[in-house]
Design a protein around this motif. Sequence first.
Motif, PDB file in Angstrom:
ATOM      1  N   TYR A 113       0.845  -1.205   0.000  1.00 12.76           N
ATOM      2  CA  TYR A 113       0.000   0.000   0.000  1.00 12.76           C
ATOM      3  C   TYR A 113       0.877   1.250   0.000  1.00 12.76           C
ATOM      4  O   TYR A 113       0.672   2.177  -0.798  1.00 12.76           O
ATOM      5  CB  TYR A 113      -0.896  -0.049   1.240  1.00 12.76           C
ATOM      6  CG  TYR A 113      -1.912   1.058   1.381  1.00 12.76           C
ATOM      7  CD1 TYR A 113      -3.245   0.842   1.065  1.00 12.76           C
ATOM      8  CD2 TYR A 113      -1.559   2.311   1.863  1.00 12.76           C
ATOM      9  CE1 TYR A 113      -4.198   1.850   1.206  1.00 12.76           C
ATOM     10  CE2 TYR A 113      -2.488   3.317   2.004  1.00 12.76           C
ATOM     11  CZ  TYR A 113      -3.808   3.081   1.680  1.00 12.76           C
ATOM     12  OH  TYR A 113      -4.738   4.078   1.820  1.00 12.76           O
ATOM     13  N   TYR A 149     -14.130  -0.642  -8.317  1.00 12.63           N
ATOM     14  CA  TYR A 149     -13.513  -0.621  -6.991  1.00 12.63           C
ATOM     15  C   TYR A 149     -12.055  -0.174  -7.078  1.00 12.63           C
ATOM     16  O   TYR A 149     -11.588   0.640  -6.264  1.00 12.63           O
ATOM     17  CB  TYR A 149     -13.584  -1.994  -6.330  1.00 12.63           C
ATOM     18  CG  TYR A 149     -12.816  -2.034  -5.029  1.00 12.63           C
ATOM     19  CD1 TYR A 149     -13.352  -1.508  -3.863  1.00 12.63           C
ATOM     20  CD2 TYR A 149     -11.509  -2.534  -4.983  1.00 12.63           C
ATOM     21  CE1 TYR A 149     -12.637  -1.489  -2.680  1.00 12.63           C
ATOM     22  CE2 TYR A 149     -10.783  -2.523  -3.808  1.00 12.63           C
ATOM     23  CZ  TYR A 149     -11.350  -2.000  -2.663  1.00 12.63           C
ATOM     24  OH  TYR A 149     -10.626  -1.962  -1.505  1.00 12.63           O
ATOM     25  N   THR A 150     -11.316  -0.687  -8.061  1.00 12.48           N
ATOM     26  CA  THR A 150      -9.899  -0.342  -8.191  1.00 12.48           C
ATOM     27  C   THR A 150      -9.712   1.145  -8.451  1.00 12.48           C
ATOM     28  O   THR A 150      -8.782   1.777  -7.927  1.00 12.48           O
ATOM     29  CB  THR A 150      -9.244  -1.165  -9.308  1.00 12.48           C
ATOM     30  OG1 THR A 150      -9.349  -2.562  -8.992  1.00 12.48           O
ATOM     31  CG2 THR A 150      -7.773  -0.825  -9.465  1.00 12.48           C
ATOM     32  N   GLU A 166      -8.315   6.393  -2.999  1.00 12.98           N
ATOM     33  CA  GLU A 166      -8.194   6.272  -1.544  1.00 12.98           C
ATOM     34  C   GLU A 166      -6.737   6.199  -1.106  1.00 12.98           C
ATOM     35  O   GLU A 166      -6.382   6.610   0.004  1.00 12.98           O
ATOM     36  CB  GLU A 166      -8.972   5.043  -1.068  1.00 12.98           C
ATOM     37  CG  GLU A 166      -9.240   5.019   0.413  1.00 12.98           C
ATOM     38  CD  GLU A 166     -10.259   3.964   0.813  1.00 12.98           C
ATOM     39  OE1 GLU A 166     -10.615   3.921   1.993  1.00 12.98           O
ATOM     40  OE2 GLU A 166     -10.697   3.187  -0.055  1.00 12.98           O
ATOM     41  N   THR A 201     -11.786  -0.912   4.007  1.00 14.19           N
ATOM     42  CA  THR A 201     -12.161  -1.101   2.601  1.00 14.19           C
ATOM     43  C   THR A 201     -13.651  -1.365   2.423  1.00 14.19           C
ATOM     44  O   THR A 201     -14.126  -1.467   1.287  1.00 14.19           O
ATOM     45  CB  THR A 201     -11.380  -2.278   1.991  1.00 14.19           C
ATOM     46  OG1 THR A 201     -11.803  -3.504   2.609  1.00 14.19           O
ATOM     47  CG2 THR A 201      -9.889  -2.114   2.163  1.00 14.19           C
ATOM     48  N   TYR A 257     -10.202   2.691  -5.175  1.00 17.98           N
ATOM     49  CA  TYR A 257      -9.076   2.275  -4.330  1.00 17.98           C
ATOM     50  C   TYR A 257      -7.855   3.157  -4.595  1.00 17.98           C
ATOM     51  O   TYR A 257      -7.159   3.584  -3.669  1.00 17.98           O
ATOM     52  CB  TYR A 257      -8.773   0.811  -4.626  1.00 17.98           C
ATOM     53  CG  TYR A 257      -7.539   0.225  -3.982  1.00 17.98           C
ATOM     54  CD1 TYR A 257      -7.567  -0.253  -2.674  1.00 17.98           C
ATOM     55  CD2 TYR A 257      -6.342   0.106  -4.685  1.00 17.98           C
ATOM     56  CE1 TYR A 257      -6.443  -0.822  -2.097  1.00 17.98           C
ATOM     57  CE2 TYR A 257      -5.220  -0.460  -4.115  1.00 17.98           C
ATOM     58  CZ  TYR A 257      -5.272  -0.919  -2.823  1.00 17.98           C
ATOM     59  OH  TYR A 257      -4.157  -1.475  -2.257  1.00 17.98           O
ATOM     60  N   TYR A 288      -4.353  -6.722  -2.616  1.00 10.50           N
ATOM     61  CA  TYR A 288      -5.523  -6.059  -2.039  1.00 10.50           C
ATOM     62  C   TYR A 288      -5.709  -6.570  -0.612  1.00 10.50           C
ATOM     63  O   TYR A 288      -5.880  -7.776  -0.407  1.00 10.50           O
ATOM     64  CB  TYR A 288      -6.792  -6.382  -2.830  1.00 10.50           C
ATOM     65  CG  TYR A 288      -6.870  -5.765  -4.201  1.00 10.50           C
ATOM     66  CD1 TYR A 288      -7.605  -4.611  -4.426  1.00 10.50           C
ATOM     67  CD2 TYR A 288      -6.222  -6.356  -5.278  1.00 10.50           C
ATOM     68  CE1 TYR A 288      -7.696  -4.053  -5.700  1.00 10.50           C
ATOM     69  CE2 TYR A 288      -6.297  -5.807  -6.555  1.00 10.50           C
ATOM     70  CZ  TYR A 288      -7.038  -4.659  -6.760  1.00 10.50           C
ATOM     71  OH  TYR A 288      -7.124  -4.117  -8.011  1.00 10.50           O
TER      72      TYR A 288
END
Length: 523
Positions: free
Chosen positions: A152, A292-293, A299, A189, A296, A183
Amino acid sequence: MKLHRIKLNAIEHRPLLKGLDLSFTDDNDLSNVDPNCFIGINGSGKSQLLETIADIFFYLDRIFRKINRVIEPNAPCLFELEYSITKSNQNYIVKVIQEKSRGTAPDVLLFDYNYNELELFLDDIESYLPQKIIGYTSGENETLSIPFLDYYDEYADHTASRALPEINSSKKGAAKDYDPRFYLMDYSTNKGVVIANLMSGNSRKVKLLLDSISITGIRNFQLKIQTKHKAAKGKDGIKLTPELEATVKNLKIAAAAYEYDASINAYTFDFYNNDVTRKVINKYFGSSIEFYTALYKLELLNNLIIDKKYRNEIKKTRRQKSLVIKPPTVSEMDKVFSYSEIKLFLNNKSLIDYINLSDGEHQFLNIFGTILMQDTPNSIFLLDEPETHFNPKWRREFVKLWNALAAGRTQDNFITTHSPFLVSDCKREKVFIFKKENGTLQISLPTKETFGASFDYILMSAFGLEYTTSEKSLKDLKDLIKSDDIELIEKGLSNFGESPEKFYLYKRIEELRENTKDDAPNL
């Protein structure tokens, strides 16, 4: 993707796992999800092994990926790994051997399914790694988190560097993007998983998921993006890459409405669930995992609010001491990207705010939402005690629902658990009992079939429990059995619920009555 074998020849920071040599069966039956299940008491090494698997693939990803490659001088351990992978409808076997801990990359060998060795070039190795490694942990201090948190941090730094023109012009490959391979699905999440599934997921399978928690769908949600506010570093704030700028543009198109504050370069997007919105999201973002990616990646920018020196110090300490140290939580008002106003419909058509769901419902939506949307082939799931907050009904249905959502995929699945419900839905050859004896790890298969087995057998095999009754009530029951007073035992019967152990109280009464008859004088 199926992991066939892992052998750990040396692993300094996890001495319990040194010498571990495990092989896993591959029955090639894609019609059922049949997870490898690790069971045993706390501290027996189950979570450590999951983290080690993630560590090894993180190491391989860093040294073999083409973009943002990191020359990693230190291997996480000395290991041997063998797994199968499918590429262009062909099955291959990959063997990875790491013989030295410093300065030497592993040997990577490629074979066909008849074990004929094939030529493999350095730049092609990345394409034979698992496409996605998905980790789940329900706790704040689970060791499984460490490689995912490191990934991350690394991905966030790369995202930041790609937004800087001076770096992009001087560093070859810096401007290029790559989709994340790792992930981590934890509490942070949840919101993205729920939104991605309920707005762009497979409608039939989404219904299967929602039916278990009495929710029928999502009504609305809000996304906020702000890049130039007081917490953002530098006078120009957080820079967006061209890819993220394109994401913001697409969100403008998909949103029912949005507001813009030029002073802090902030957008507030409002979305309502209807046919038009779903079609636009599918057009500009694609599948639920692609949507979602995209969220993500936005984020990830929250990580950049925290001072880089502090982030690097956290990462260093995390690695040196194998501690799960997370960056400090960024307040909602200071986040670059945040979710809010997520409203869900209940079965009775009333509304509930997402944050008002129970911990178990959050966990349920996160785990099964992740399983549903992560349909990428050649992926591996590493789930560490995913049923922690589940009620008995959900635990009983865990593998059944997993199968309904994910059967037919070329993915591998590993799970640690203390729940006999989950073990009872796993085949004997997929169940590994972890026991620590005198500081040494012993791993064995159950002696009898576990699929459909009674909880008594599973609890005895995994945890050495001779009785399934709780300890306090069992002690009181045993004390009563020792009594010679029939009247006292009969009176005490009502204090205990029905159980196999209670049978011995009735048996004790019969014994005492027989003894009374035997002692009676003959007339």
